[in-house]
Design a protein around this motif. Structure first.
Motif, PDB file in Angstrom:
ATOM      1  N   UNK A 196       0.820  -1.200   0.000  1.00  0.00           N
ATOM      2  CA  UNK A 196       0.000   0.000   0.000  1.00  0.00           C
ATOM      3  C   UNK A 196       0.857   1.253   0.000  1.00  0.00           C
ATOM      4  N   UNK A 197       1.941   1.232   0.751  1.00  0.00           N
ATOM      5  CA  UNK A 197       2.809   2.403   0.799  1.00  0.00           C
ATOM      6  C   UNK A 197       3.477   2.628  -0.540  1.00  0.00           C
ATOM      7  N   UNK A 198       3.925   1.562  -1.180  1.00  0.00           N
ATOM      8  CA  UNK A 198       4.567   1.704  -2.477  1.00  0.00           C
ATOM      9  C   UNK A 198       3.609   2.282  -3.503  1.00  0.00           C
ATOM     10  N   UNK A 199       2.341   1.910  -3.390  1.00  0.00           N
ATOM     11  CA  UNK A 199       1.350   2.387  -4.350  1.00  0.00           C
ATOM     12  C   UNK A 199       1.069   3.872  -4.204  1.00  0.00           C
ATOM     13  N   UNK A 200       1.406   4.442  -3.035  1.00  0.00           N
ATOM     14  CA  UNK A 200       1.061   5.835  -2.790  1.00  0.00           C
ATOM     15  C   UNK A 200       2.265   6.726  -2.579  1.00  0.00           C
ATOM     16  N   UNK A 201       3.469   6.145  -2.572  1.00  0.00           N
ATOM     17  CA  UNK A 201       4.649   6.916  -2.220  1.00  0.00           C
ATOM     18  C   UNK A 201       4.890   8.065  -3.180  1.00  0.00           C
ATOM     19  N   UNK A 202       4.518   7.893  -4.447  1.00  0.00           N
ATOM     20  CA  UNK A 202       4.783   8.934  -5.439  1.00  0.00           C
ATOM     21  C   UNK A 202       3.740  10.037  -5.421  1.00  0.00           C
ATOM     22  N   UNK A 203       2.675   9.856  -4.652  1.00  0.00           N
ATOM     23  CA  UNK A 203       1.611  10.844  -4.635  1.00  0.00           C
ATOM     24  C   UNK A 203       1.899  11.929  -3.617  1.00  0.00           C
ATOM     25  N   UNK A 204       1.814  13.167  -4.015  1.00  0.00           N
ATOM     26  CA  UNK A 204       2.012  14.277  -3.089  1.00  0.00           C
ATOM     27  C   UNK A 204       0.787  14.405  -2.207  1.00  0.00           C
ATOM     28  N   UNK A 205       0.967  14.887  -0.951  1.00  0.00           N
ATOM     29  CA  UNK A 205      -0.204  15.142  -0.099  1.00  0.00           C
ATOM     30  C   UNK A 205      -1.185  16.062  -0.810  1.00  0.00           C
ATOM     31  N   UNK A 206      -2.451  15.743  -0.692  1.00  0.00           N
ATOM     32  CA  UNK A 206      -3.470  16.499  -1.429  1.00  0.00           C
ATOM     33  C   UNK A 206      -4.506  17.042  -0.479  1.00  0.00           C
ATOM     34  N   UNK A 207      -5.231  18.029  -0.956  1.00  0.00           N
ATOM     35  CA  UNK A 207      -6.330  18.582  -0.172  1.00  0.00           C
ATOM     36  C   UNK A 207      -7.479  17.590  -0.155  1.00  0.00           C
ATOM     37  N   UNK A 208      -8.256  17.537   0.927  1.00  0.00           N
ATOM     38  CA  UNK A 208      -9.373  16.610   0.999  1.00  0.00           C
ATOM     39  C   UNK A 208     -10.422  16.921  -0.057  1.00  0.00           C
ATOM     40  N   UNK A 209     -11.053  15.862  -0.560  1.00  0.00           N
ATOM     41  CA  UNK A 209     -12.086  16.049  -1.561  1.00  0.00           C
ATOM     42  C   UNK A 209     -13.400  16.416  -0.894  1.00  0.00           C
ATOM     43  N   UNK A 210     -14.246  17.115  -1.611  1.00  0.00           N
ATOM     44  CA  UNK A 210     -15.548  17.495  -1.080  1.00  0.00           C
ATOM     45  C   UNK A 210     -16.602  16.537  -1.617  1.00  0.00           C
ATOM     46  N   UNK A 211     -17.064  15.627  -0.754  1.00  0.00           N
ATOM     47  CA  UNK A 211     -18.065  14.654  -1.157  1.00  0.00           C
ATOM     48  C   UNK A 211     -19.157  14.635  -0.095  1.00  0.00           C
ATOM     49  N   UNK A 212     -19.948  15.687   0.019  1.00  0.00           N
ATOM     50  CA  UNK A 212     -20.918  15.783   1.106  1.00  0.00           C
ATOM     51  C   UNK A 212     -21.995  14.703   1.050  1.00  0.00           C
ATOM     52  N   UNK A 213     -22.227  14.133  -0.128  1.00  0.00           N
ATOM     53  CA  UNK A 213     -23.275  13.133  -0.238  1.00  0.00           C
ATOM     54  C   UNK A 213     -22.833  11.768   0.263  1.00  0.00           C
ATOM     55  N   UNK A 214     -21.539  11.606   0.513  1.00  0.00           N
ATOM     56  CA  UNK A 214     -21.016  10.335   0.983  1.00  0.00           C
ATOM     57  C   UNK A 214     -20.731  10.426   2.480  1.00  0.00           C
ATOM     58  N   UNK A 215     -21.370   9.605   3.312  1.00  0.00           N
ATOM     59  CA  UNK A 215     -21.137   9.678   4.760  1.00  0.00           C
ATOM     60  C   UNK A 215     -19.659   9.492   5.075  1.00  0.00           C
ATOM     61  N   UNK A 216     -19.162  10.252   6.040  1.00  0.00           N
ATOM     62  CA  UNK A 216     -17.760  10.179   6.422  1.00  0.00           C
ATOM     63  C   UNK A 216     -17.491   9.081   7.435  1.00  0.00           C
ATOM     64  N   UNK A 217     -16.379   8.381   7.246  1.00  0.00           N
ATOM     65  CA  UNK A 217     -15.932   7.337   8.168  1.00  0.00           C
ATOM     66  C   UNK A 217     -14.467   7.597   8.488  1.00  0.00           C
ATOM     67  N   UNK A 218     -14.112   7.575   9.770  1.00  0.00           N
ATOM     68  CA  UNK A 218     -12.718   7.674  10.200  1.00  0.00           C
ATOM     69  C   UNK A 218     -12.345   6.388  10.911  1.00  0.00           C
ATOM     70  N   UNK A 219     -11.292   5.744  10.420  1.00  0.00           N
ATOM     71  CA  UNK A 219     -10.814   4.469  10.951  1.00  0.00           C
ATOM     72  C   UNK A 219      -9.620   4.708  11.862  1.00  0.00           C
ATOM     73  N   UNK A 220      -9.717   4.210  13.094  1.00  0.00           N
ATOM     74  CA  UNK A 220      -8.688   4.430  14.109  1.00  0.00           C
ATOM     75  C   UNK A 220      -8.107   3.085  14.554  1.00  0.00           C
ATOM     76  N   UNK A 221      -6.837   2.867  14.227  1.00  0.00           N
ATOM     77  CA  UNK A 221      -6.168   1.611  14.578  1.00  0.00           C
ATOM     78  C   UNK A 221      -5.859   1.548  16.069  1.00  0.00           C
ATOM     79  N   UNK A 222      -5.405   0.401  16.512  1.00  0.00           N
ATOM     80  CA  UNK A 222      -5.063   0.209  17.911  1.00  0.00           C
ATOM     81  C   UNK A 222      -3.601   0.483  18.207  1.00  0.00           C
ATOM     82  N   UNK A 223      -3.217   0.279  19.461  1.00  0.00           N
ATOM     83  CA  UNK A 223      -1.835   0.434  19.882  1.00  0.00           C
ATOM     84  C   UNK A 223      -0.952  -0.500  19.053  1.00  0.00           C
ATOM     85  N   UNK A 224       0.133   0.029  18.517  1.00  0.00           N
ATOM     86  CA  UNK A 224       1.085  -0.666  17.653  1.00  0.00           C
ATOM     87  C   UNK A 224       0.558  -0.869  16.235  1.00  0.00           C
TER      88      UNK A 224
END
Length: 320
Positions: A41-69
């Motif tokens: 996954x990292x290799x697939x995105x390493x060449x991409x510069x950080x981007x501004x968030x997209x505006x998709x108000x019609x799509x409910x937002x989900x934030x995924x929070x991993x655990x310790x480690x």
């Protein structure tokens, strides 16, 4: 496609957030929901510069929070199918993944404390425009999720608690972790060796646990002398120290939004405690996944989806 977005967390810490889009067009991701490897996954995105968030108000937002480690890409399998109908972001929390590590010093206990982790998640929701967000957290990430929901109900529409206890674990538990860290046979000669040790040879493993092995293999990176964790083990102990001695029932009871408590049958959250958490929650629901341990979204990705998807569909159903 996976796109990196930088977020400014509490005290100016730089956090790496990863937005998952168009999962059906990304050939680098496996189709079985297992998440693949962080290296892929990292290799697939390493060449991409950080981007501004997209505006998709019609799509409910989900934030995924991993655990310790953990790290954001532990959610890759889940994020792929979630992104079909939702705006999905996974956060590398401070000291994890590609986010900054707080500097060493006398303020480290504060920098890795509960307030900092919750404030980081709050900042991610606000800066990325995800509210009203569904927070899905595993282990420590679940604690962050319900603490944020209790603090900022205006930002949170639903919470999923994945195998996290509300009761205090105590000093003995912390001591066990300190001793466990000293037994890691670092460095591992290969990533596969790390996978085998955590999945089979670790004395804490009662029987082979491929999901656990895969989870830890993904937080190893190749150093000059072999494979080592991407995080500081001393930082992980410090972060755990800030919540392991306390019970968190009072904050749990303040979560007013729909909340799903999910446990693995062989996980760390017992059935009686999980059901008591559901009783305490004003809008709690309960789910249990057989043949799953603590890392249940790795152990049983199909069963995980089967309990998670109906809950989210109900939360995100159009209002008449």
């Amino acid at each position: 496609m996976v796109q990196r977005i930088d977020v400014t967390g509490a005290d100016g810490v730089r956090l790496a957030a990863w937005e998952f889009r168009e999962p059906h067009t990304d050939p680098a991701r496996p189709a079985d929901g297992s998440g693949g490897t962080a290296a892929t996954a990292t290799a697939a995105t390493a060449a991409e510069a950080p981007a501004a968030p997209s505006a998709e108000p019609e799509r409910p937002g989900v934030l995924l929070l991993h655990g310790l480690m953990g790290r954001a890409f532990h959610w890759a399998g889940t994020a792929r199918w979630l992104a079909e109908h939702r705006r999905v972001v996974a956060l590398d929390q401070r000291g994890h993944g590609q986010s900054d590590r707080p500097p060493a010093g006398p303020g480290l206990l504060t920098s890795l404390g509960r307030e900092a982790f919750v404030a980081d998640a709050e900042a991610a929701v606000e800066q990325l425009g995800l509210a009203p967000v569904t927070l899905i957290g595993h282990s420590m990430g679940a604690l962050t999720a319900w603490q944020l929901a209790a603090r900022r109900p205006d930002l949170v529409g639903a919470v999923v608690i994945c195998d996290m206890r509300a009761s205090a674990l105590g000093a003995a538990s912390q001591q066990e972790w300190e001793e466990w860290f000293t037994r890691w046979p670092l460095p591992f000669p290969t990533q596969d060796a790390a996978r085998r040790w955590f999945g089979e040879d670790d004395p804490r493993v009662e029987r082979p646990d491929p999901g656990r092995g895969a989870f830890f293999a993904e937080v190893m990176h190749e150093a000059q002398d072999g494979w080592r964790p991407v995080f500081s083990r001393s930082h992980m102990l410090t972060a755990r120290e800030t919540w392991v001695h306390d019970a968190h029932w009072e904050e749990l009871a303040q979560v007013r939004c729909p909340t799903l408590v999910v446990r693995g049958l062989d996980g760390e959250l017992g059935r009686a405690e999980a059901q008591e958490m559901v009783r305490v929650l004003p809008a709690g629901q309960y789910a249990e996944i057989p043949d799953a341990g603590h890392y249940l979204h790795y152990d049983q990705p199909t069963a995980w989806r089967a309990v998670l998807e109906p809950f989210l569909d109900g939360v995100h159903a159009p209002q008449s």
